[in-house]
Scaffold this active site. Structure first.
Site, short mmCIF file in Angstrom:
data_model
loop_
_atom_site.label_atom_id
_atom_site.label_comp_id
_atom_site.label_asym_id
_atom_site.label_seq_id
_atom_site.Cartn_x
_atom_site.Cartn_y
_atom_site.Cartn_z
N HIS A 36 0.84 -1.21 0.00
CA HIS A 36 0.00 0.00 0.00
C HIS A 36 0.88 1.26 0.00
O HIS A 36 0.58 2.23 -0.69
CB HIS A 36 -0.89 0.03 1.25
N GLU A 151 -0.71 -4.84 -8.90
CA GLU A 151 -0.81 -5.97 -9.85
C GLU A 151 -0.86 -7.30 -9.11
O GLU A 151 -1.10 -8.34 -9.72
CB GLU A 151 0.36 -5.93 -10.84
N SER A 188 0.65 -9.13 1.65
CA SER A 188 -0.81 -9.19 1.72
C SER A 188 -1.22 -8.97 3.17
O SER A 188 -0.50 -9.38 4.09
CB SER A 188 -1.27 -10.57 1.25
N ARG A 190 -3.36 -10.41 4.74
CA ARG A 190 -3.65 -11.69 5.39
C ARG A 190 -2.39 -12.40 5.89
O ARG A 190 -2.49 -13.38 6.63
CB ARG A 190 -4.42 -12.61 4.42
#
Ligand code: PAF
EC number: 6.3.2.1
Length: 510
Positions: A36, A151, A188, A190
């Site tokens: 991010h 992406e 990620s 997660r």
């Protein structure tokens, strides 16, 4: 500008009404990581627009209630991270703000079947409909100029691109390559749920994808079963592993230069996705068009901006014409022609980042090949079959590894018919004559009056478009750009946008 946090729908609508500048929009679900941060800082460095980050955990895109409940929530840290990396404003709406009950204006959007039924869509029913619905809602509230996406979620990126086209929204997607952690696994939100052992397994899976990418560069083929066997041997549960066309998500074909190897695996409770792009060679841009269309200037700038090799095929025909004139060769006699083609060496040498010299048999001819004398015979000489055959082969040798932008008259049709992006650049005769007259590289032309110049251009167009071999025509899949009234930078930016639309940013990483 004062940094702001906006929470309510009415507040964001008000804020938007009072903003005059354009907006870069970075949608997130929070728990911000370096991926991010890269999106926010890329937006910051791209232009002077206002950067708006949204943080909203969208319930509609979760197919599993437990996954939604467990989604990491770190809002205070997210605010600090966003502001310190270039966000000017943060939008943190509630569920009721995004999906107000009884509001008939909320449009629930369906993702296109052809893109959403493959890969992650197979198991995550309704996921992409949820993504489309929230992004459409956010885009309508924020009305950004640019939408920044990673992406890493390649399928999501394709589906959102399609949404923007379908709904005719005036927003450009800017993408960044997948960002990876120290052990190679894609970043990620997660990942925080992973145990040490699960991380190791995912890292193994990612390393197999990268191995396949390397092998593909050498062998130009892929063995999916072999990879599945190696991964399964580690007791990793594979949900899918597919080799597809990167934009249609249909099965990859032998002649696809760029393809996508994408997989999803399960480690404990966590499901992770990863992919690599496979490439036979680096991308090629073909720019064709008539004399004076602005090809050379535009092509040079594109090469510089995209760090591609610049191949001026017209200069090669001129260089050969120069030698024929200098040695007074009767080029109509096949034997004489064969003799010079046997020994000629035409090479380009860059002396600065934006200028290259042309050498014929080690003699620099950059200026001499632009004389009116050469201009008047180059079309005739370039229509000779043996000459075209010889130079097309030379050009293909230069383009073997790709990574170049070539300009000429038959690049998209003959030299590189598999180029990823083909542009046909043109302009009216009036405009082209004006440009030629002010071209500092064509000294002789500056002395010719405009009317005569127009006649010369018309004659050259006729000869080029009507010659028997490789006439100047637009390739079926080329995009025509008429440059009248556009500045050079506008044309360059347009072509770079088209390139970014066809080539994943990730392919630029070696
Ligand atoms: O990629 C994500 O984080 C989400 O899918 C997005 C685009 C923010 C929509 O909720």
């Amino acid at each position: 500008m004062k940094k702001v946090i906006i929470r309510k729908t009415e507040e964001i609508e008000n804020w938007r009404r009072n903003i005059n500048s354009e907006i870069n929009f970075i949608p997130t679900m929070g728990n911000l990581h370096n991926g991010h941060i890269k999106l926010i800082s890329t937006a910051k460095n791209d232009n002077s627009n206002i950067n708006l980050v949204s943080i909203f955990i969208n319930p509609l895109q979760f197919d599993n209630k437990l996954d939604l409940d467990n989604y990491p929530k770190t809002i205070d840290d997210d605010i600090k991270i966003s502001f310190s990396n270039g966000a000017d404003a943060i939008f943190i709406p509630s569920n009721e703000d995004i999906y107000p009950p009884n509001n008939k204006n909320i449009k629930f959007i369906k993702a296109p079947i052809e893109l959403s039924s493959a890969l992650c869509g197979l198991k995550r029913i309704g996921h992409f409909d949820g993504v489309c619905t929230v992004v459409y809602r956010l885009l309508n509230l924020i009305k950004p100029t640019n939408l920044y996406l990673g992406e890493k979620d390649w399928q999501q990126l394709l589906i959102l691109k399609n949404l923007i086209q379908r709904k005719k929204l005036n927003v450009a997607i800017k993408s960044i390559p997948t960002q990876r952690d120290f052990d190679g696994i894609p970043l990620s939100s997660r990942n925080v749920h992973l145990t040490k052992n699960e991380r190791k397994l995912i890292s193994f899976f990612s390393s197999k994808l990268f191995e396949a990418k390397k092998d593909f560069q050498k062998e130009k083929k892929i063995n999916l079963n072999e990879i599945i066997k190696k991964v399964s041997a580690k007791k990793i549960s594979i949900e899918y592993l597919e080799h597809l066309h990167p934009y249609t998500l249909q099965k990859a074909r032998l002649d696809d230069n760029i393809s996508l190897l994408a997989g999803a695996i399960r480690c404990g409770e966590t499901r992770l996705i990863d992919h690599v792009f496979l490439m036979k060679r680096r991308p090629i841009i073909a720019i064709d068009g008539p004399a004076g269309s602005g090809k050379s200037t535009v092509t040079k700038l594109i090469a510089k901006k995209l760090k591609l090799l610049y191949l001026d095929t017209g200069a090669m025909y001129r260089a050969l014409s120069w030698l024929i004139v200098k040695e007074n060769i009767d080029y109509k006699k096949e034997k004489k022609l064969q003799n010079i083609l046997k020994d000629i060496s035409i090479i380009f040498k860059s002396n600065t980042s934006s200028h290259q010299d042309v050498y014929v048999n080690n003699y620099c001819v950059t200026e001499e090949i632009r004389s009116q004398k050469i201009s008047s015979i180059v079309s005739k000489i370039s229509s000779i079959k043996e000459i075209r055959k010889f130079l097309v082969e030379e050009q293909r040798k230069i383009g073997e590894l790709g990574g170049l932008v070539a300009e000429g008259r038959d690049i998209g049709t003959t030299v590189f018919p598999h180029a990823e992006l083909k542009i046909f650049l043109t302009a009216s005769i009036d405009e082209r004559a004006k440009r030629r007259k002010s071209d500092k590289n064509s000294k002789d032309l500056q002395e010719i009056d405009l009317r005569t110049l127009k006649e010369l251009i018309k004659k050259r167009d006729f000869e080029d478009s009507n010659r028997e071999i490789s006439p100047l025509i637009k390739a079926n899949d080329a995009i025509e750009i008429i440059t009248d009234g556009y500045s050079i930078n506008e044309v360059v930016d347009k072509i770079i946008d088209l390139y970014n639309d066809k080539i994943p940013k990730e392919t630029e990483i070696k």
